[in-house]
Design an enzyme around this catalytic site. Structure first.
Site, mmCIF file in Angstrom:
data_model
loop_
_atom_site.group_PDB
_atom_site.id
_atom_site.type_symbol
_atom_site.label_atom_id
_atom_site.label_comp_id
_atom_site.label_asym_id
_atom_site.label_seq_id
_atom_site.Cartn_x
_atom_site.Cartn_y
_atom_site.Cartn_z
ATOM 1 N N SER A 41 37.488 35.971 38.276
ATOM 2 C CA SER A 41 38.325 37.172 38.191
ATOM 3 C C SER A 41 37.751 38.209 37.241
ATOM 4 O O SER A 41 38.290 39.298 37.157
ATOM 5 C CB SER A 41 39.762 36.820 37.822
ATOM 6 O OG SER A 41 39.805 35.820 36.866
ATOM 7 N N HIS A 98 37.611 37.523 45.213
ATOM 8 C CA HIS A 98 38.632 37.348 44.180
ATOM 9 C C HIS A 98 40.026 37.322 44.805
ATOM 10 O O HIS A 98 40.565 38.343 45.212
ATOM 11 C CB HIS A 98 38.522 38.495 43.151
ATOM 12 C CG HIS A 98 39.505 38.373 42.029
ATOM 13 N ND1 HIS A 98 39.993 39.456 41.349
ATOM 14 C CD2 HIS A 98 40.107 37.281 41.485
ATOM 15 C CE1 HIS A 98 40.846 39.035 40.427
ATOM 16 N NE2 HIS A 98 40.933 37.727 40.504
ATOM 17 N N GLU A 126 39.994 40.935 46.606
ATOM 18 C CA GLU A 126 38.936 41.841 46.148
ATOM 19 C C GLU A 126 37.595 41.248 46.570
ATOM 20 O O GLU A 126 37.297 40.091 46.249
ATOM 21 C CB GLU A 126 38.960 41.979 44.620
ATOM 22 C CG GLU A 126 39.967 42.995 44.112
ATOM 23 C CD GLU A 126 39.922 43.154 42.587
ATOM 24 O OE1 GLU A 126 40.159 44.265 42.115
ATOM 25 O OE2 GLU A 126 39.672 42.161 41.876
#
Ligand code: CAA
Length: 697
Positions: free
Chosen positions: A406, A427, A439
């Protein structure tokens, strides 16, 4: 040019066909075409009945959203529905695919409705910040009653043909294609001697407690107006003659049309479709994706595996020991039990997914043949590099090696392999089988077809996928850490975490930042703070210690029962923890800070200025390709209210000069923290908006 509306007459029945791909939206040309065709069919003595139908995948998906905000063009939709209903000849809507919004309103203006078994109908205008504006509130409520109409309009849900039939929205379900169904229905009408029948002439719906319903919906929508306005539309249907009710509905609709909420929702509608459509990926084919591996079966890894299984992808799940693999399997089964309970999968599917599609393993060799591996192990660069080194040695050539990190540097992770072109960040947000955001973090050397495969995976998992460049925290967590820092600064200066959470939920977020930390676990933020301190805090950062002290005392939020709030078993939400107030007071005293008061407006001014400024930096640096990418990250990963469209749409609606002025004023206090983003300054100087950048991309 092909005509968007055509008419043919068969056995005295006029078939009016709409052909406006992809979804037969009611553009001006379509409205005009329908009106002309109805008038011509009425005038044609050979025509005894009229059928309206759609070509392609839908009857009509509604008004043409692209025309919203532009000057109205005749014929308008309400008049068209009234005109259709006034036809002296029986008029049938033959529906298939979706009939939504104005599409259903046209159908409700027709005298009869027949639909295919897979058809869906609905009035989803609330999702665009509106209510039906072409008689939908007046006619639907006459067919189904006040309560059902309010539920359907305020939820905007799609109603299946079978339910629509039982509710009386449609008259019949027929198996054929819309043309055959329409013809057959009209023939029967004529042979049965049936004539026109107008919904507007049905009795008005019964009164309910309108104010209670209005207030409940306003609360449920966290300030979103349109669902609550639906109540007022139905109320008008109940209390006024039809023609007056239509006027009131139009007034409510027009009022909503002028709101920022409508603009925010429509921005969201187009952005959530545009976000995964990257110009750089045009013509790039994704790699084959028939199986995936997941390393680590904790909450995150199990969530990712669950999402993949539900999307039909077989998963090999790697854990360190047979016991850990068994525990991971148990977590995945627990997640799938939820899907089973909600009717998303059958018992047979559950058994296949858990027994056949999922392969727990403890040896890396099990990952040798998978197309894509996602690691979800401990957030530590050394550990990640070790994992990627092993993957590099074992995975087949062309396999994609993905990290779920992350915030760690994916370039560095990629450099731990001999194939950085195959490495990417994926992510996910926890719980990964529930949260919509993904993401897709693209390091410098990643091959375009690997990026395309990331997006293909996102699509298969039904995620909103957003491209991000590599930076600390990527798009979402980097912005989060800035607005969270602004909140922490306010706490030092006198605001309480509880006032901040209240102001933030008042803005429309489901939770404030402190309640979110309690949910995620305070140890996560603690670890990040320790890492950042070790790396050296950036200029302008103001360190806070009260949260560390909470953690040192073992208060990690919801999982330990106390954090910023105290949580009692069986009760939803928590109550403010007085120990937090004491710790904050002690820290202020130690730092010689005199607390001052912050009202909700001041809290939100600072919170949003920090959020918008960091978002503008992220776009300016190219970490996010477009402002809309940032908007979608905040909406789908961080609870930003959908009806505000995302932080950069919100900033456009406030006016960028005002935001810049706020930042310049705040910079007097702390020049480094509040230094305005260069892109924001540039847009203000050029008199442009973030949305202009979206349009140029
Ligand atoms: N107007 C203009 N364009 C529309 C549209 C509309 N009402 N509905 C869909 N589209 C476009 C989409 O933008 C998309 O375009 P691109 O291919 O260029 O991206 C394309 O049609 C296909 O849409 P989807 O990708 O969403 O396809 P899907 O199969 O997943 O879903 C759908 C189809 C269910 C129709 C979905 O698009 C949808 O829900 N559309 C909105 C429907 C709606 O809200 N209708 C009410 C409008 S308001 C109204 O009608 C009342 C009024 O009086 C103003």
């Amino acid at each position: 040019m092909t005509e968007v509306v055509t008419t043919e007459v068969i056995d005295g029945i006029a078939l009016i066909t709409i052909n406006n791909p992809p979804v037969n939206a009611l553009s001006q040309a379509v409205r005009q075409g329908i009106q002309d065709a109805v008038i011509a069919s009425e005038a044609d003595d050979a025509v005894q009945a009229i059928v309206i139908l759609g070509q392609g995948r839908a009857f009509i998906a509604g008004a043409d959203i692209k025309e919203f905000g532009k000057p109205l063009m005749e014929p308008n939709l309400p008049d068209l529905c009234t005109r259709i209903e006034a036809s002296p000849k029986p008029l049938v809507a033959s529906m298939h695919g979706v009939s939504l919004g104005g599409g259903l309103e046209i159908a409700l203006g027709c005298h009869y409705r027949v639909a295919t078994p897979d058809a869906r109908v609905g009035l989803p205008e609330v999702h665009l910040g509106l209510i039906p504006g072409a008689g939908g509130t007046q006619r639907l409520s006459r067919l189904v009653g006040s309560e059902v109409a309010i539920e359907a309009i305020s939820s905007g849900r799609h109603i299946k043909a079978s339910e629509a039939l039982s509710l009386g929205i449609i008259d019949d379900i027929a198996q054929g294609d819309p043309r055959e169904n329409g013809l057959a229905f009209a023939r029967k009408l004529l042979s049965d001697g049936k004539s026109r029948r107008a919904v507007s002439e049905l009795p008005a719906p019964k009164a309910i407690d309108w104010d209670a319903s209005y207030n409940a919906l306003l609360k449920k929508g966290r300030g979103q107006l349109s669902p609550a306005y639906a109540v007022r539309g139905v109320q008008a249907a109940s209390e006024r003659p039809f023609a007056e009710g239509i006027k009131e509905e139009r007034r409510l609709f027009t009022e909503l049309m002028q709101t920022d909420q409508r603009q925010g929702m429509i921005h969201t509608f187009f952005s959530e479709r545009a976000v995964s459509n990257l110009p750089e990926l045009k013509g790039v084919s994704p790699r084959a994706l028939d199986s995936i591996g997941v390393i680590g079966g904790g909450t995150m890894g199990a969530g990712i595996a669950t999402a993949a299984l539900l999307a039909g992808l077989p998963v090999t799940l790697l854990e360190m020991s047979p016991e850990a693999a068994e525990a991971a399997k148990g977590r995945i089964e627990g997640n799938l039990q939820g899907a089973l309970k909600r009717g998303k999968i059958s018992q047979d599917q559950f058994t296949t997914l858990t027994e056949t599609a999922l392969t727990p393993a403890t040896d890396y060799s099990a990952l040798a043949q998978v197309d894509l591996v996602i690691e979800a192990v401990f957030e530590d660069m050394r550990v990640k590099k070790e994992v990627f080194g092993k993957l590099d040695a074992i995975c087949k050539p062309g396999a994609i090696l993905a990290s779920n990190t992350s915030y760690l540097d994916v370039n560095e992770i990629a450099a731990a392999t001999s194939r950085p072109q195959d490495v990417i960040g994926l992510h996910f947000f926890s719980p990964a089988h529930v949260m919509k955001l993904l993401e897709i973090v693209v390091p410098d050397q990643t091959a375009p077809d690997v990026v395309a495969t990331g997006f293909a995976l996102g699509k298969a998992l039904k995620k909103i996928s957003v491209r991000s460049g590599v930076c600390d925290g990527f798009i979402g967590n980097r912005i989060l850490s800035t607005y969270r820092a602004a909140a922490d600064h306010m706490v030092l200066d006198g605001a309480s975490p509880f006032d901040i959470d209240t102001a933030v939920t008042g803005f429309g977020f489901p939770m404030g930042p402190f309640a979110v930390s309690d949910l995620a676990g305070l140890d996560i933020g603690w670890a990040v703070r320790k890492r950042k301190r070790a790396e050296g805090l950036p200029k302008g950062a103001r360190d806070t210690e009260y949260a560390d002290k909470l953690c040192e005392a073992g208060h990690f939020g919801q999982k330990t029962g106390t954090g910023y709030y105290i949580y009692e078993k069986g009760k939803r939400g928590g109550t403010p923890n007085p120990a937090v107030t004491e710790l904050i007071a002690a820290e202020r005293q130690e730092k010689g800070l005199t607390p001052r008061s912050f009202d909700a407006a001041e809290i939100m001014r600072r919170y949003m200025a920090a959020m918008v400024n960091e978002a503008a930096k992220i776009v300016g640096e190219g970490i996010a390709r477009r402002p809309l990418d940032v908007d979608m990250v905040l909406l789908f990963g961080y609870g930003f209210p959908r009806y505000r469209g995302g932080p950069l749409k919100w900033a456009d609606l406030q006016g960028l000069p005002k935001i810049l002025q706020d930042l310049e004023d705040l910079a007097q206090e702390n020049p480094h923290f509040w230094e305005p983003a260069p892109l924001l300054k540039q847009l203000v100087a050029e008199g442009r908006s973030f949305d202009d950048l979206n349009k140029e991309a």
